[in-house]
Design an enzyme around this catalytic site. Structure first.
Site, PDB file in Angstrom:
ATOM      1  N   ASP A 243       0.833  -1.203   0.000  1.00 28.02           N
ATOM      2  CA  ASP A 243       0.000   0.000   0.000  1.00 28.02           C
ATOM      3  C   ASP A 243       0.864   1.249   0.000  1.00 28.02           C
ATOM      4  O   ASP A 243       2.033   1.208   0.374  1.00 28.02           O
ATOM      5  CB  ASP A 243      -0.887   0.017   1.261  1.00 28.02           C
ATOM      6  CG  ASP A 243      -2.077  -0.904   1.092  1.00 28.02           C
ATOM      7  OD1 ASP A 243      -2.325  -1.345  -0.038  1.00 28.02           O
ATOM      8  OD2 ASP A 243      -2.753  -1.175   2.105  1.00 28.02           O
ATOM      9  N   LYS A 265      -3.032   2.260  -2.734  1.00 30.32           N
ATOM     10  CA  LYS A 265      -4.104   2.731  -1.855  1.00 30.32           C
ATOM     11  C   LYS A 265      -3.580   3.485  -0.650  1.00 30.32           C
ATOM     12  O   LYS A 265      -2.568   3.157  -0.083  1.00 30.32           O
ATOM     13  CB  LYS A 265      -4.888   1.537  -1.310  1.00 30.32           C
ATOM     14  CG  LYS A 265      -5.745   0.885  -2.327  1.00 30.32           C
ATOM     15  CD  LYS A 265      -6.884   0.131  -1.694  1.00 30.32           C
ATOM     16  CE  LYS A 265      -6.528  -0.640  -0.459  1.00 30.32           C
ATOM     17  NZ  LYS A 265      -7.684  -1.187   0.206  1.00 30.32           N
ATOM     18  N   ASP A 298      -1.034  -2.493  11.345  1.00 33.93           N
ATOM     19  CA  ASP A 298      -1.449  -3.886  11.513  1.00 33.93           C
ATOM     20  C   ASP A 298      -2.471  -4.190  10.423  1.00 33.93           C
ATOM     21  O   ASP A 298      -3.386  -3.399  10.203  1.00 33.93           O
ATOM     22  CB  ASP A 298      -2.081  -4.063  12.899  1.00 33.93           C
ATOM     23  CG  ASP A 298      -2.470  -5.503  13.108  1.00 33.93           C
ATOM     24  OD1 ASP A 298      -1.622  -6.278  13.564  1.00 33.93           O
ATOM     25  OD2 ASP A 298      -3.618  -5.865  12.774  1.00 33.93           O
ATOM     26  N   THR A 326       0.146  -1.300  15.037  1.00 28.61           N
ATOM     27  CA  THR A 326      -0.792  -0.357  14.452  1.00 28.61           C
ATOM     28  C   THR A 326      -0.375   1.075  14.779  1.00 28.61           C
ATOM     29  O   THR A 326       0.302   1.330  15.788  1.00 28.61           O
ATOM     30  CB  THR A 326      -2.220  -0.662  14.938  1.00 28.61           C
ATOM     31  OG1 THR A 326      -3.125   0.171  14.216  1.00 28.61           O
ATOM     32  CG2 THR A 326      -2.386  -0.420  16.433  1.00 28.61           C
ATOM     33  N   MET A 378      -7.896   7.741   9.719  1.00 24.09           N
ATOM     34  CA  MET A 378      -8.445   8.447   8.557  1.00 24.09           C
ATOM     35  C   MET A 378      -9.376   9.564   9.007  1.00 24.09           C
ATOM     36  O   MET A 378     -10.459   9.760   8.449  1.00 24.09           O
ATOM     37  CB  MET A 378      -9.183   7.466   7.635  1.00 24.09           C
ATOM     38  CG  MET A 378      -8.230   6.530   6.936  1.00 24.09           C
ATOM     39  SD  MET A 378      -9.037   5.165   6.137  1.00 24.09           S
ATOM     40  CE  MET A 378      -9.329   4.080   7.502  1.00 24.09           C
TER      41      MET A 378
HETATM   42  N1  SAH Z   1      -3.637  -0.742   9.130  1.00 24.60           N
HETATM   43  C1  SAH Z   1      -3.217   0.587   9.466  1.00 24.60           C
HETATM   44  C2  SAH Z   1      -4.319   1.593   9.237  1.00 24.60           C
HETATM   45  C3  SAH Z   1      -4.718   1.739   7.818  1.00 24.60           C
HETATM   46  S1  SAH Z   1      -5.892   3.006   7.587  1.00 24.60           S
HETATM   47  C4  SAH Z   1      -2.725   0.615  10.919  1.00 24.60           C
HETATM   48  O1  SAH Z   1      -2.878  -0.379  11.637  1.00 24.60           O
HETATM   49  O2  SAH Z   1      -2.148   1.623  11.328  1.00 24.60           O
HETATM   50  C5  SAH Z   1      -4.869   4.378   7.192  1.00 24.60           C
HETATM   51  C6  SAH Z   1      -4.826   5.360   8.337  1.00 24.60           C
HETATM   52  O3  SAH Z   1      -3.931   4.900   9.328  1.00 24.60           O
HETATM   53  C7  SAH Z   1      -4.304   6.737   7.973  1.00 24.60           C
HETATM   54  O4  SAH Z   1      -5.306   7.534   7.384  1.00 24.60           O
HETATM   55  C8  SAH Z   1      -3.909   7.263   9.316  1.00 24.60           C
HETATM   56  O5  SAH Z   1      -5.018   7.680  10.063  1.00 24.60           O
HETATM   57  C9  SAH Z   1      -3.360   5.995   9.989  1.00 24.60           C
HETATM   58  N2  SAH Z   1      -1.899   5.899   9.882  1.00 24.60           N
HETATM   59  C10 SAH Z   1      -1.175   4.965   9.241  1.00 24.60           C
HETATM   60  N3  SAH Z   1       0.135   5.167   9.434  1.00 24.60           N
HETATM   61  C11 SAH Z   1       0.246   6.244  10.224  1.00 24.60           C
HETATM   62  C12 SAH Z   1       1.341   6.945  10.811  1.00 24.60           C
HETATM   63  N4  SAH Z   1       2.600   6.566  10.591  1.00 24.60           N
HETATM   64  N5  SAH Z   1       1.069   8.017  11.589  1.00 24.60           N
HETATM   65  C13 SAH Z   1      -0.195   8.410  11.817  1.00 24.60           C
HETATM   66  N6  SAH Z   1      -1.249   7.776  11.304  1.00 24.60           N
HETATM   67  C14 SAH Z   1      -1.050   6.718  10.534  1.00 24.60           C
END
Ligand code: SAH
Length: 460
Positions: A243, A265, A298, A326, A378
Site C-alpha cells: 500500500d 491505496k 497492523d 498499528t 483516517m
Molecule cells: N492498518 C493501518 C491503518 C490503515 S488506515 C494501521 O494499523 O495503522 C490508514 C490510516 O492509518 C491513515 O489515514 C492514518 O489515520 C493511519 N496511519 C497509518 N500510518 C500512520 C502513521 N505513521 N502516523 C499516523 N497515522 C497513521
C-alpha cells in the site's frame, strides 16, 4: 553516497603504482590477487617488490616516475608516503589518462580501495568513504568469521554447474536450489560436486510448489518497528504487493529479486480497486509465488483484510496473517501515554473517520462521555464532522484532542489541541502525511514543551 562501489574487470589491463615502501606493499598485496598487468615505478623498491618482479608477477621500473609511465593504465596508485612526491606523480598520471588514487589522501583521489573479504570469486567490498576505517575493519573481521573459507570453492564449483541447473524453471525454483546448495559447508571439490548432483535430483523430482499469501503488517513506518516475522517474509517473498502508506525504507528491505507492485491505496482511497488487488494477489499465488501483501500498521486494523482472505479462500490459496504495530500504538508511544489507564478509561475505541460510503457514523453519545478515549484513523478530512457530532452530543469542548502525523517516522509532528479548537487548528496545520486523531488524550506533561514547539511549527 559519494563513492559508488563497482567491481572492475582488470584482467590483462595495466595498473601502475608509484612507491616502494610499506604503503606500496600493502596495496600490491591486494592488487596481486587480481589479474591486472602490474607495473611498479620506484627508485628504492622493497626487497619483496624486487622478488615479485624477479618472479614475473609485476614489472619494476627502478627510477622515479616520469611522464608517460602511466599511459594506457586503467588505474594508478600514488603510494610514496610523501605528499609532494604523491602530488607530482598523481599529476603525471592524470595527464596520462589514468584514474588516480593517492594512499591516505581521500580528497585528491578519484577512487578508493575498499576493505576486502576475499572468497574468490565471492568478494565483499567494504567502504566507509573514509568516515570510519575502524568500523570497516571490524565489519571485515566479523564477515571473515561468518563466511566459510570454503565459500569460494563452493561458488567456483557451482558456477561450472549452472548450465545443468537450467533444467529447473527460471525464478523461484532455481533460487530455491541455489539457496539449498549454499546452506551446507562443503570442504572439497568432489563433495561440492556430489552435493550439486544430489540436490538437483531432489529439486527436479520435488512435488509442484504451491503459492501462498502472507498478509503482513509493515508497522507505522519506522523499519525498526517491523516484527522479525515481517522481516523474514520480506526476505523470502517472490512478489510484494504494498500500500502507498508503507514507508520506502521498509520496501528497501525486500529481496532484490522480488517483484514490487504498488496497490496505490491510502487507507480507503480508491486508486486501485479492491477487486483488482484481490485479483493480483490470487493470480500471483496461483502461479506458485510466495506473495507478501504488505499493509501499513497492523493488517487487521482498517485494512480490508477480510476481502483479501475471502478471495484467497475462494481459490483454495493458503494464507497467513503476520500482525504489525498499528499506528495507534506508535502514536500513543510518541505522546508518552497509554491507550488505557486505570481510573480514566477502561476501554479504547479504534474508529475510522471515513468508510467506503463517506463519513463514518458512530455511537456519538457514548464517545461524548468524559474520560472516553478513541483513536480515529483516517480522521483528517472528517475532523469537522466528528467535532460537530461530539459537541452536539454534549462532549466537553475542553476535551483534549491530539493529532499525530507520520507517527514513528522522522517527519513525525504532534498537534495538541481541544475538541472545540480541533477545527480550524487541523486545517491550519496543513498536514500532508497520514495522521491519527486521539480523542481524550493529551501528550504527557513532560512532553508539553516539545508539543508546543510542534504546534507552532505545524501552524506555520
Ligand atoms: N492498518 C493501518 C491503518 C490503515 S488506515 C494501521 O494499523 O495503522 C490508514 C490510516 O492509518 C491513515 O489515514 C492514518 O489515520 C493511519 N496511519 C497509518 N500510518 C500512520 C502513521 N505513521 N502516523 C499516523 N497515522 C497513521
Amino acid at each position: 553516497m559519494k563513492h559508488f562501489p563497482i567491481f572492475m574487470a582488470l584482467e590483462g589491463r595495466r595498473v601502475v603504482l608509484s612507491g616502494g615502501g610499506e604503503a606500496a606493499l600493502a596495496k600490491l598485496r591486494l592488487l596481486l590477487k587480481s589479474e591486472a598487468k602490474l607495473t611498479v615505478v620506484a627508485s628504492d623498491a622493497a626487497p619483496e617488490i624486487q622478488a615479485w618482479a624477479a618472479d614475473g608477477k609485476l614489472h619494476l621500473i627502478a627510477r622515479a616516475m616520469e611522464p608517460g609511465d602511466a599511459l594506457c593504465a586503467s588505474l594508478f596508485y600514488a603510494a610514496n608516503e610523501d605528499d609532494a612526491e604523491d602530488a607530482r606523480v598523481a599529476a603525471l598520471a592524470h595527464r596520462d589518462g589514468a584514474l588516480v588514487s593517492i594512499v591516505d589522501n581521500l580528497a585528491d583521489s578519484q577512487f578508493i580501495t575498499p576493505a576486502i573479504v576475499d572468497r574468490d570469486p565471492v568478494t565483499v567490498a567494504i567502504g566507509t568513504e573514509g568516515a570510519a576505517p575502524v568500523l570497516a575493519r571490524s565489519i571485515k573481521k566479523s564477515l571473515e568469521e561468518q563466511l566459510s573459507p570454503n565459500l569460494g570453492l563452493m561458488a567456483r564449483v557451482g558456477k561450472a554447474f549452472r548450465a545443468k541447473v537450467e533444467a529447473l524453471p527460471f525464478g523461484a525454483k532455481r533460487r530455491a536450489f541455489w539457496s539449498d546448495y549454499y546452506k551446507a559447508d562443503v570442504k572439497a571439490e568432489n563433495a561440492a560436486q556430489e552435493r550439486l548432483e544430489t540436490l538437483l535430483d531432489q529439486h527436479l523430482n520435488a512435488p509442484e510448489r504451491e503459492g501462498w499469501v502472507d498478509l503482513v503488517g509493515a508497522g507505522p513506518g519506522d523499519p525498526e518497528l517491523l516484527t522479525l516475522k515481517a522481516r523474514s517474509a520480506l526476505d523470502k517473498a517472490d512478489v510484494i504487493i504494498y500500500d502507498r502508506l508503507v514507508a520506502p525504507e521498509i520496501l528497501e528491505l525486500a529481496r532484490r529479486e522480488a517483484t514490487l507492485i504498488s496497490a496505490g491505496k491510502e487507507g480507503f482511497g480508491p486508486s486501485v480497486s479492491q477487486d483488482a488487488i484481490n485479483e493480483m494477489i490470487v493470480s500471483h499465488a496461483r502461479g506458485g509465488a510466495h506473495v507478501v501483501r504488505l499493509k501499513s500498521g497492523d493488517p487487521t486494523v482498517f485494512g480490508r483484510l477480510d476481502e483479501e482472505i475471502e478471495a484467497c479462500e475462494a481459490c483454495g490459496i493458503t494464507w497467513n496473517i503476520v500482525p504489525g504495530i498499528t499506528s495507534a500504538s506508535a502514536g500513543v508511544a510518541a505522546l508518552g501515554q497509554s491507550l488505557t489507564k486505570r481510573g480514566r478509561n477502561s476501554a479504547v475505541r479504534l474508529i475510522t473517520g471515513h468508510d467506503t460510503k463517506g463519513y463514518a457514523d458512530h455511537d456519538w453519545r457514548a464517545l461524548a462521555q468524559p474520560g472516553e478515549v478513541a483513536a480515529i484513523y483516517m480522521g483528517k478530512k472528517s475532523a469537522r464532522f466528528i467535532q460537530g457530532r461530539l459537541l452536539m452530543h454534549g462532549a466537553d469542548p475542553a476535551t483534549p484532542v491530539t493529532v499525530i502525523e507520520n507517527a514513528s517516522r522522522p517527519t513525525q509532528r504532534i498537534l495538541s489541541t481541544t475538541l472545540s479548537e480541533l477545527e480550524p487548528s487541523l486545517t491550519e496545520a496543513n498536514l500532508s502525511g497520514p495522521a491519527l486523531v486521539f480523542l481524550g488524550l493529551a501528550p504527557r506533561a513532560a512532553l508539553e514543551a516539545a508539543d508546543q514547539f510542534d504546534q507552532q511549527e505545524a501552524a506555520i
